[in-house]
Design a protein around this motif. Structure first.
Motif, PDB file in Angstrom:
ATOM      1  N   LEU A  40      31.514  42.725  43.285  1.00  0.00           N
ATOM      2  CA  LEU A  40      31.910  41.336  43.535  1.00  0.00           C
ATOM      3  C   LEU A  40      32.270  40.633  42.231  1.00  0.00           C
ATOM      4  N   PHE A  41      31.503  40.895  41.187  1.00  0.00           N
ATOM      5  CA  PHE A  41      31.784  40.289  39.878  1.00  0.00           C
ATOM      6  C   PHE A  41      33.159  40.732  39.361  1.00  0.00           C
ATOM      7  N   PHE A  42      33.421  42.023  39.431  1.00  0.00           N
ATOM      8  CA  PHE A  42      34.709  42.525  38.947  1.00  0.00           C
ATOM      9  C   PHE A  42      35.855  42.038  39.830  1.00  0.00           C
ATOM     10  N   ALA A  43      35.633  42.004  41.135  1.00  0.00           N
ATOM     11  CA  ALA A  43      36.684  41.514  42.042  1.00  0.00           C
ATOM     12  C   ALA A  43      37.008  40.050  41.743  1.00  0.00           C
ATOM     13  N   ALA A  44      35.983  39.233  41.579  1.00  0.00           N
ATOM     14  CA  ALA A  44      36.204  37.809  41.288  1.00  0.00           C
ATOM     15  C   ALA A  44      36.857  37.634  39.921  1.00  0.00           C
ATOM     16  N   SER A  45      36.396  38.387  38.934  1.00  0.00           N
ATOM     17  CA  SER A  45      36.969  38.289  37.581  1.00  0.00           C
ATOM     18  C   SER A  45      38.447  38.654  37.584  1.00  0.00           C
ATOM     19  N   ARG A  46      38.770  39.758  38.226  1.00  0.00           N
ATOM     20  CA  ARG A  46      40.164  40.209  38.258  1.00  0.00           C
ATOM     21  C   ARG A  46      41.041  39.266  39.078  1.00  0.00           C
ATOM     22  N   ALA A  47      40.533  38.791  40.206  1.00  0.00           N
ATOM     23  CA  ALA A  47      41.306  37.858  41.037  1.00  0.00           C
ATOM     24  C   ALA A  47      41.566  36.560  40.278  1.00  0.00           C
ATOM     25  N   LEU A  48      40.582  36.089  39.547  1.00  0.00           N
ATOM     26  CA  LEU A  48      40.759  34.864  38.771  1.00  0.00           C
ATOM     27  C   LEU A  48      41.778  35.082  37.649  1.00  0.00           C
ATOM     28  N   HIS A  49      41.657  36.201  36.960  1.00  0.00           N
ATOM     29  CA  HIS A  49      42.611  36.536  35.898  1.00  0.00           C
ATOM     30  C   HIS A  49      44.031  36.605  36.459  1.00  0.00           C
ATOM     31  N   LEU A  50      44.216  37.343  37.546  1.00  0.00           N
ATOM     32  CA  LEU A  50      45.548  37.475  38.141  1.00  0.00           C
ATOM     33  C   LEU A  50      46.071  36.137  38.658  1.00  0.00           C
ATOM     34  N   ALA A  51      45.200  35.293  39.181  1.00  0.00           N
ATOM     35  CA  ALA A  51      45.628  33.979  39.666  1.00  0.00           C
ATOM     36  C   ALA A  51      46.222  33.157  38.522  1.00  0.00           C
ATOM     37  N   VAL A  52      45.565  33.196  37.369  1.00  0.00           N
ATOM     38  CA  VAL A  52      46.096  32.469  36.206  1.00  0.00           C
ATOM     39  C   VAL A  52      47.426  33.082  35.778  1.00  0.00           C
ATOM     40  N   GLU A  53      47.499  34.408  35.748  1.00  0.00           N
ATOM     41  CA  GLU A  53      48.759  35.064  35.380  1.00  0.00           C
ATOM     42  C   GLU A  53      49.878  34.665  36.345  1.00  0.00           C
ATOM     43  N   CYS A  54      49.558  34.603  37.633  1.00  0.00           N
ATOM     44  CA  CYS A  54      50.562  34.203  38.628  1.00  0.00           C
ATOM     45  C   CYS A  54      51.092  32.801  38.337  1.00  0.00           C
TER      46      CYS A  54
END
Length: 144
Positions: A40-54
């Protein structure tokens, strides 16, 4: 003036942003049932990172297509989107916070705590608003 805005690319980027929102909402929903779960930590971290990149990628695509001033960096992209009235002032400041946090997600990931990711990851409403603001601007400027 005729603009050459790659709306297909923007649509693909916004689709990924919506997927990031779904992942962030799911990790938030599961937080209580599996506290400390690294998946869950990695999923949230990656989703947040990708959201900013988007958001940054959408901003760059819009800046190029609408021939706005050249940005000097990621925060400047947010400034330009605010100046051009793509995003409102209150949204711009919150997006700047996420852009600043992106540096920790990308460069200082080994220092991140689940609490930090949770605090910054609770931005589904902002991310969904960004999608709406962009669509409204495109509709206004391009009639799409």
């Amino acid at each position: 003036m005729v603009y050459d805005v790659d709306t297909d690319r923007i649509e693909r980027q916004l689709k990924v942003l919506r997927e990031c929102v779904a992942v962030l909402e799911e990790t938030k929903r599961r937080r209580g049932e599996r506290e400390g779960d690294p998946v869950l930590f990695f999923a949230a971290s990656r989703a947040l990172h990708l959201a900013v990149e988007c958001m940054i990628d959408v901003g760059t695509t819009m800046i190029d297509g609408f021939i706005m001033r050249d940005p000097g960096g990621y925060l400047d992209i947010v400034d330009i989107l605010e100046d051009e009235r793509v995003i409102p002032k209150e949204g711009a400041e919150r997006i700047r916070e996420l852009v600043r946090f992106r540096d920790r997600l990308v460069r200082k990931y080994d220092e991140l705590s689940p609490g930090e990711v949770e605090d910054h990851g609770d931005q589904s409403e902002l991310l969904s608003s960004f999608d709406k603001w962009v669509r409204d601007y495109l509709r206004q400027e391009l009639g799409t």
